[in-house]
Every structure is written in structure tokens, then in C-alpha cells.
Design a protein around this motif. Sequence first.
Motif, PDB file in Angstrom:
ATOM      1  N   LEU A 104      -1.884  -5.433  -4.936  1.00 48.44           N
ATOM      2  CA  LEU A 104      -2.106  -4.741  -3.662  1.00 48.44           C
ATOM      3  C   LEU A 104      -3.083  -5.507  -2.784  1.00 48.44           C
ATOM      4  CD1 LEU A 104      -2.074  -2.337  -1.679  1.00 48.44           C
ATOM      5  CD2 LEU A 104      -3.787  -1.238  -3.118  1.00 48.44           C
ATOM      6  N   LEU A 116       0.703   6.347  -7.016  1.00 51.87           N
ATOM      7  CA  LEU A 116      -0.526   7.037  -7.406  1.00 51.87           C
ATOM      8  C   LEU A 116      -0.387   8.545  -7.229  1.00 51.87           C
ATOM      9  CD1 LEU A 116      -3.304   4.671  -6.008  1.00 51.87           C
ATOM     10  CD2 LEU A 116      -2.492   4.889  -8.352  1.00 51.87           C
ATOM     11  N   ARG A 119     -13.626   1.309   1.949  1.00 52.58           N
ATOM     12  CA  ARG A 119     -14.644   0.285   2.210  1.00 52.58           C
ATOM     13  C   ARG A 119     -14.158  -1.059   1.673  1.00 52.58           C
ATOM     14  NH1 ARG A 119     -20.528  -0.019   2.344  1.00 52.58           N
ATOM     15  NH2 ARG A 119     -21.263  -1.267   0.601  1.00 52.58           N
ATOM     16  N   ARG A 120     -13.497  -0.998   0.534  1.00 55.33           N
ATOM     17  CA  ARG A 120     -12.970  -2.228  -0.044  1.00 55.33           C
ATOM     18  C   ARG A 120     -11.814  -2.766   0.806  1.00 55.33           C
ATOM     19  NH1 ARG A 120     -12.853  -5.256  -4.538  1.00 55.33           N
ATOM     20  NH2 ARG A 120     -14.275  -3.992  -5.779  1.00 55.33           N
ATOM     21  N   TYR A 121     -10.971  -1.828   1.305  1.00 57.20           N
ATOM     22  CA  TYR A 121      -9.884  -2.270   2.184  1.00 57.20           C
ATOM     23  C   TYR A 121     -10.452  -3.001   3.397  1.00 57.20           C
ATOM     24  CZ  TYR A 121      -6.480   0.770  -0.205  1.00 57.20           C
ATOM     25  OH  TYR A 121      -5.661   1.355  -1.125  1.00 57.20           O
ATOM     26  N   ARG A 122     -11.596  -2.510   3.862  1.00 55.36           N
ATOM     27  CA  ARG A 122     -12.177  -3.090   5.075  1.00 55.36           C
ATOM     28  C   ARG A 122     -12.650  -4.523   4.863  1.00 55.36           C
ATOM     29  NH1 ARG A 122     -17.097  -0.990   8.957  1.00 55.36           N
ATOM     30  NH2 ARG A 122     -16.230  -1.848  10.862  1.00 55.36           N
ATOM     31  N   LEU A 123     -12.851  -4.892   3.604  1.00 59.82           N
ATOM     32  CA  LEU A 123     -13.274  -6.264   3.321  1.00 59.82           C
ATOM     33  C   LEU A 123     -12.134  -7.252   3.521  1.00 59.82           C
ATOM     34  CD1 LEU A 123     -15.276  -5.539   0.047  1.00 59.82           C
ATOM     35  CD2 LEU A 123     -16.236  -6.223   2.250  1.00 59.82           C
ATOM     36  N   THR A 124     -10.913  -6.727   3.600  1.00 64.34           N
ATOM     37  CA  THR A 124      -9.744  -7.602   3.736  1.00 64.34           C
ATOM     38  C   THR A 124      -9.414  -7.798   5.215  1.00 64.34           C
ATOM     39  OG1 THR A 124      -8.079  -5.854   3.816  1.00 64.34           O
ATOM     40  CG2 THR A 124      -8.864  -6.512   1.632  1.00 64.34           C
ATOM     41  N   LEU A 174      -3.108  -0.162   7.634  1.00 57.87           N
ATOM     42  CA  LEU A 174      -3.511   0.577   6.433  1.00 57.87           C
ATOM     43  C   LEU A 174      -3.275   2.077   6.619  1.00 57.87           C
ATOM     44  CD1 LEU A 174      -6.852  -1.328   5.740  1.00 57.87           C
ATOM     45  CD2 LEU A 174      -4.767  -1.477   4.380  1.00 57.87           C
ATOM     46  N   LEU A 232       0.837  -1.206   0.000  1.00 56.23           N
ATOM     47  CA  LEU A 232       0.000   0.000   0.000  1.00 56.23           C
ATOM     48  C   LEU A 232       0.872   1.256   0.000  1.00 56.23           C
ATOM     49  CD1 LEU A 232      -2.761   1.312   0.079  1.00 56.23           C
ATOM     50  CD2 LEU A 232      -2.807   1.017   2.551  1.00 56.23           C
ATOM     51  N   ARG A 263     -15.026   7.314  -2.793  1.00 56.18           N
ATOM     52  CA  ARG A 263     -15.090   6.383  -3.918  1.00 56.18           C
ATOM     53  C   ARG A 263     -15.317   4.947  -3.454  1.00 56.18           C
ATOM     54  NH1 ARG A 263     -12.762   8.308  -8.576  1.00 56.18           N
ATOM     55  NH2 ARG A 263     -12.285   6.199  -9.194  1.00 56.18           N
ATOM     56  N   GLY A 264     -15.198   4.692  -2.149  1.00 54.22           N
ATOM     57  CA  GLY A 264     -15.421   3.343  -1.631  1.00 54.22           C
ATOM     58  C   GLY A 264     -14.151   2.516  -1.545  1.00 54.22           C
ATOM     59  N   VAL A 265     -12.980   3.158  -1.750  1.00 54.97           N
ATOM     60  CA  VAL A 265     -11.725   2.410  -1.715  1.00 54.97           C
ATOM     61  C   VAL A 265     -11.449   1.882  -0.306  1.00 54.97           C
ATOM     62  CG1 VAL A 265      -9.241   2.550  -2.081  1.00 54.97           C
ATOM     63  CG2 VAL A 265     -10.793   3.759  -3.620  1.00 54.97           C
ATOM     64  N   ALA A 272     -14.976   0.594  -7.101  1.00 55.18           N
ATOM     65  CA  ALA A 272     -14.262   1.333  -6.055  1.00 55.18           C
ATOM     66  C   ALA A 272     -12.759   1.120  -6.029  1.00 55.18           C
ATOM     67  CB  ALA A 272     -14.852   0.980  -4.687  1.00 55.18           C
ATOM     68  N   ASP A 330     -16.280   4.410   5.721  1.00 57.15           N
ATOM     69  CA  ASP A 330     -17.345   4.488   4.736  1.00 57.15           C
ATOM     70  C   ASP A 330     -17.876   5.908   4.611  1.00 57.15           C
ATOM     71  OD1 ASP A 330     -19.565   3.989   3.155  1.00 57.15           O
ATOM     72  OD2 ASP A 330     -19.995   2.081   4.160  1.00 57.15           O
ATOM     73  N   ALA A 366      -6.720  -7.089   6.629  1.00 52.46           N
ATOM     74  CA  ALA A 366      -5.693  -6.136   7.074  1.00 52.46           C
ATOM     75  C   ALA A 366      -6.219  -5.293   8.226  1.00 52.46           C
ATOM     76  CB  ALA A 366      -5.282  -5.239   5.917  1.00 52.46           C
ATOM     77  N   GLN A 387     -20.737   6.704   3.866  1.00 46.40           N
ATOM     78  CA  GLN A 387     -22.103   6.785   4.404  1.00 46.40           C
ATOM     79  C   GLN A 387     -22.106   7.101   5.897  1.00 46.40           C
ATOM     80  OE1 GLN A 387     -24.286   3.260   3.390  1.00 46.40           O
ATOM     81  NE2 GLN A 387     -24.025   3.566   1.203  1.00 46.40           N
ATOM     82  N   TYR A 419      -3.861 -10.308   2.120  1.00 45.26           N
ATOM     83  CA  TYR A 419      -4.313 -11.623   2.602  1.00 45.26           C
ATOM     84  C   TYR A 419      -3.105 -12.530   2.832  1.00 45.26           C
ATOM     85  CZ  TYR A 419      -9.024 -10.377   1.021  1.00 45.26           C
ATOM     86  OH  TYR A 419     -10.237  -9.762   0.850  1.00 45.26           O
TER      87      TYR A 419
END
Lengths: 452, 310
Positions: B100, A14, A81-86, A93, A7, A77-79, B87, A239, A88, A241, B105
Motif C-alpha cells: 500500500l 480491512l 499522519r503516516r499517509y501524509r508523509l507520502t 486518499l 488504498l 492511531r496516526g495512520v 501507526a 493529525d 499522495a 493532535q 510513491y
Amino acid sequence: MNGFAALFLVSCRLHFRNRMALLYGYLFPLIFLVAFWVLYRHESVPLLRHMGELLTVSILGGACFGLPTSMVSERERGVWRRYRLTPATTWSLVASTVAARYVIILSSGLLQLAVALAVGMTFPEEPLLLFATFSVVAFAFIGLGLVIAMLADTVPAVQALGQCVFLPMLIIGGVAVNLSALPEWAQILSGFFPGRYAVEALQATVSGKGLEGLSFCLMSLTLSGIAGSVAGAKLFRWDAQQKFATRGGKVWLTAVFAAWLAVGGISVWRDQMVAEAKTLASRAAAEAEAAAPRHEWEKITAKDVAALDYHLPPDEGVVAPFAPSDMAPDDYVVEQLTKVRENISTWAPGLAGDDVQRVRTLICVAAVPDSVQQPCEMFIPAIVLDHLQATFPKVKLIQMLTWIAKNPDAGTVVDDVTDIGVGGTADPELVRERAYFYAIKFVARLTGRRDN
Amino acid sequence: MPSQVVVSHFSKRYGAFEAVRSLSFTIEKGEIFGLLGPNGAGKTTTIECLVGLRDPDAGELSVGGLDVRQHPREAKQKIGVALQNPALPDKITAREALKLFGSLYPTRVAPEILLERFSLTEKADLPFDSLSGGQRQRLSLALAFVNNPELVVLDEPTTALDPQSRGEIHAEIARMKADGHTVLLSTHYLEEAERLCDRIAIIARGTIVALGTPAELIARAGVKQSCTVLTTKPLPRGLLTKATGVEGLELEGNTARFQTADPPGTLAGLAALLASERIELVDLHLRKASLEEVFLSLTHTAAPREGLSS
């Protein structure tokens, strides 16, 4: 490669692919640099006195705009939120994002330094200390950036909040406008903003003053950084939201305000202490200066007074006579003595010169009539002594008289005192001799060695 | 064999609003399980709590035997998620994104394998903002596989895609089942659910109103069949309504549409009517009830709750 490193690298990459980020991160600080260079073009070493301000602007921009803009934009953008699915952890992060931002800010600072050196600035006196201080300042402002990121629901809100922090620090926080140019209230207020301490600490390392005496700056920056980081972590939102207004834990914001208030309060207290210390020091210096012997006669001690030769001509004799207090003058001299008593305080020669010269001249009022054998001679010394006692403090008077007795040839003597009411011109050398006797006789009376 | 996913008496509130109320279902290993429901029914809330984006208020949620609340990190290692919105940062490439997210994981699939499987090799080094909608969604699916998950959760994966891209995603989902993955699919498209899912749960107002295979749901609903008749001249309404079982008659020129619960009886009556009136039959369609009609019949009382996320 673990998640932290991956990351970190992606965040750095980026950043360099984002034109707006490059514009804000590198071009704006350089615009400040050029503006300062032009503004202070007459200074002998370009920008040397302003690197603290320039580097602070650079860090402030990267930490309080760059970091929260990037985080809030990604959250929207929800990035995140996506990290939170992992699996980690949050801290890894956030730490990775913060580390990447630190490197970005550092690169901006190095670019500024390189450009400053290119236009003629001398190399910083303490490069390692500069690096360490830069890191502490970056930590403080990154903490603040995290708080902004958690407060702001949208990117425009980041801009608004960032300006609320950036502009006051720039204008009245000692970052872009020199503190000495600000009114007193603004100088006091600047103590509540970490920008002031950032400028002072960075400038000290560039100018070679070292960090001695700047421990408070570094401590306050560290405190701001810790408070911001803790509040940022406690208010962290994955998030978009989750709006700030509806979430709990807002009490953690008080940690940030408390840190700023504590630092500002301590700063005000320190400034008062310093001011008081300065006042005391200047007063003590003044007293010491006043107490210190400015003239040779002031070095006269009791030992010197005792060491005088008190084997003097008798008071009732021809040389340096001194009438006893209970002796009444003859009528024909009373008028003369009255004139002397009336005129002595306004007699011009008796007011001229320093104190010791004035005393020597006034002794001459007694010495001249003695030298020329005036009938009033034995009554005048008492008048002179009375006037001297009324004019000078006793201790000083004893010192001056002693010094005159020890230095009979110093200074000047008056050989004619007609103006005061006693006629006749005397031999100056004789006047000096008689003045010597009268000086000791006066000391003897003032110290109780002889009755008046 | 224990179920791959267990959701038992799960509830979730947002303030005074009860988004999900005592929801229960299980998903077996290798199964494609569909969650259907109108906006605001509770689908997304259920999925978000299952994958760890939100905390449930009550009930049990487990994946692969792990309680997602007590062991969130371990449970997340078993789950791959393709969100409705892909996203990702604009300038990240597909290869970088896979690398990434794989690094987050403990076990991961090589980016090259996923790029090839999801037909993204040619686009691997292009920034995300230059990809088409279908390519983005394929990348989203690829990201769901970076950890070789036991359960793949797909939240409305074909929304806003063109028919070709949608077909590609359908093929990928079918392949997931073939590879032995368990899939939880949330979708608005009933045809998609009917075509892909082994079982479907229809949710309305935060609770399950029907659960079963598509065929079971249709049969259980007892919905009437639809009939469309095209003739050489208009059919007389009065006579047609007298035919056996005709309901909801609509006449439009030479076309008549109606429903019937007794297709054989109705068609026999219709044939007799045409013969007596000397009207020629041009075309006739008799269609069994669709999942859409089942869905509408089950949820028509559950009006969407606007302004609230499900």
C-alpha cells in the motif's frame, strides 16, 4: 497498482476483517429489516412499501457512523499522519476511502434487498433508477459522514454526533416513522433533513412510481452531498493532535447548515405552494362544479328563451288571464287574494322538490283557479310572479320557466290549491296547459317582452 | 558536495509558545546525524517540519536540494520516515502495508525485498496487531524504505523496545549507513546516539546548545572524570578531602566515589594516603565523562516544558 486503487482495495479488505464493522454495517440494517417485516406482516407484499426506509437506514448507518468511525479511528492511531508523509495528494486518499465506503454501503443495500426478496418482496420496478438513486443518497450521506469525521476528535465523539443526526432523522425525519403518522410541526421539520428525500426517492424507484416529481428530492440530496463534501474537504485533519476546537475554517460548517436550511426552506415554500394550489384547484373545481349545468333547465340559453312561442291567449281573456297591475280586484275576492298572498310563501307543496318542481307547483296556484274559472283567477298570476321573483334569482327563474314551457308534461302538477285559500279541483291536463301559458307569460314579463 | 539536509534559521511557534528558535544545522550525505534533547526541546517539531507534517513559521528546510515548503511532494519522494509510533490499522498485514505505502510513491521497492531485509518474511501475512513490539518497529523501518529514500528519518525508533529488539534496530541503522543512506536519528538514549551517530546536535529550549561528534562534545564540555575506590576498611573523610583535586566525595561503607579534574595528581595523593593509613586497595575505577554527563551538564538549566509536544 496506483495509490488510489491500492488504498481502495485495502480499505475494503480491512472492513471485512473488522467484526464490529460487519456488525454495524450488515447485521443492524438486517435487524431493522426483520423488525419492519414483523411490524408490517399483514401487508400483502412484504416490505415493498418500506424499502425506501430500510435502504435509507442502511446508507445512513454506513455513511454517518461507519465512515467517520473508521476515519477518526485511523486518525487517532496516526495512520493518516503516516499517509501524509507520502507524496499522495489529500483528495486521492480521501476519494479512495470514500469510494471504498460507497462499495461497502452498496453491498449492505444489496444484502437487504436480497433478504427482502427472499421473504417475498417483489423485484423493484425500476432497478436501474434504484441503483442511481441509491448512489445519490449515498453521496449525500457520505458528505455528511465526512463532516462528522472532521468535527469529531475521538471515536466516542463520532458516536455522539452520529446519533445527533441519526435519531432525529429516524424519528421525526421520515426515515423510520411514516410522515403521515407525525404531527404537522414534525412533518415541516422533516423537510430540513435529507433522510426524508432519501426515503421518498428510493421508495419511488422500488414501488415503480419512477422519479417523476422527485427531482426536488434528488436535487436536495445532491446539494447536501456537495455541501458536506466541500465542508469535509475544507475541514480535513490529518493529525489527532489537531483538535477541532483549535483549528480554523469552521465557517465551512455553515455550508452544510445553509444547504439543509435552503432545502428545508424550499420544501416549506413548496408545501405551501402545493397546499395553495390544491386549495385553488379544489375551489376552482367547486366553482366549476357549481357552474356546470346539473339540471336540464340550467342549459337553457337566451336563444331558447327567445324561441318560445309568445303568441299567447290575451291577458284579459278566459284562458290564462292576467290582470294588469293597475286593475283593482272586486271586494269579494280581496280577502281570497290576501289569503293567497299570505300563505304562498309557507305553502307546503310550494316548498317540496327541486327548484324547477317548486316553480311548476307554484304556477299551479295560478293555473288551478284559471282551470276552475274562479273569480279571482286573473289576479292570482301577479301574486305568484311576485313570490317567484322574491324566491329565485331572475336568470334562474327565466331558465326554469322557459324549461317548464318547453316541457309542459314533465314533473307533477297540483290540481287542488284549497290549502292556500282558493277552492276547487281542476283537471290535471288542463292545469298543465294553463301552467304552460302562465310560464311563458311570466317569461315575457321578466324579459320585458310584455309589461306587468 | 552540497549537504543532504539543510536546516537554516528554522523557527516554529504554537500560539504563544516558541517551540523552535532559529535552529540551523546541516547533514552530509551518508552521515548519521543525531538529534538529542529533553522532552519539549524541539526535536520532534524539527523532524515534523522537515518531513512535511507541519508547516514551519520561518527559515529554510531542504532535502536533497529541494525546499520542503515549495516542493513538498518532490521532497517527500526523497524521504523515508519511521515514526515513533508505527501507526497502522490493526488488521493490515506487513505485506499489504508495504504494498500500500509503496503504491503511494512513484518509485518503490518490492515488498518481498523489504520483508527479507527486515527479517519479516515469516510474519508477512500476519495482522499488524499480532506482531511484537520489535517486529512492529522493524516493519516501521521497512516502511521507511518503500521508496528507496535518500534521507531516512528515525524518530525515537527504539523507545519501549526490549534490549534484544533494540540491538536489532541498531544493527539495521548501522546497515543503513553502510548502504550509503543519510540518517537523521532522534533519540532519548544517549548511549545509542554515542554509538551510532557521526555527529550530534543537542537541543534545549528550541535551540542547539552543542553540535559535533560525540568525542568533540565530551572534550568540549570539559567534564570531570569519575573515580570509585573500594578498600578493606573505610577511608577517613577528613584525610581524603585533602587529597589533590577530589570533589563531590561520597562515602558508603568501604566505597568512596568522587570526581576529579586532575586524575594523575589525585591518584598519586590517594596512593600516599592508603600507604600512610595502611589501608589495602581492593578495586579502583577511573571513568572518563560520558555523553550523558555532557548532556546533563548542557541541558540541566533547560527544564522540560511539560504539556507541550516538542
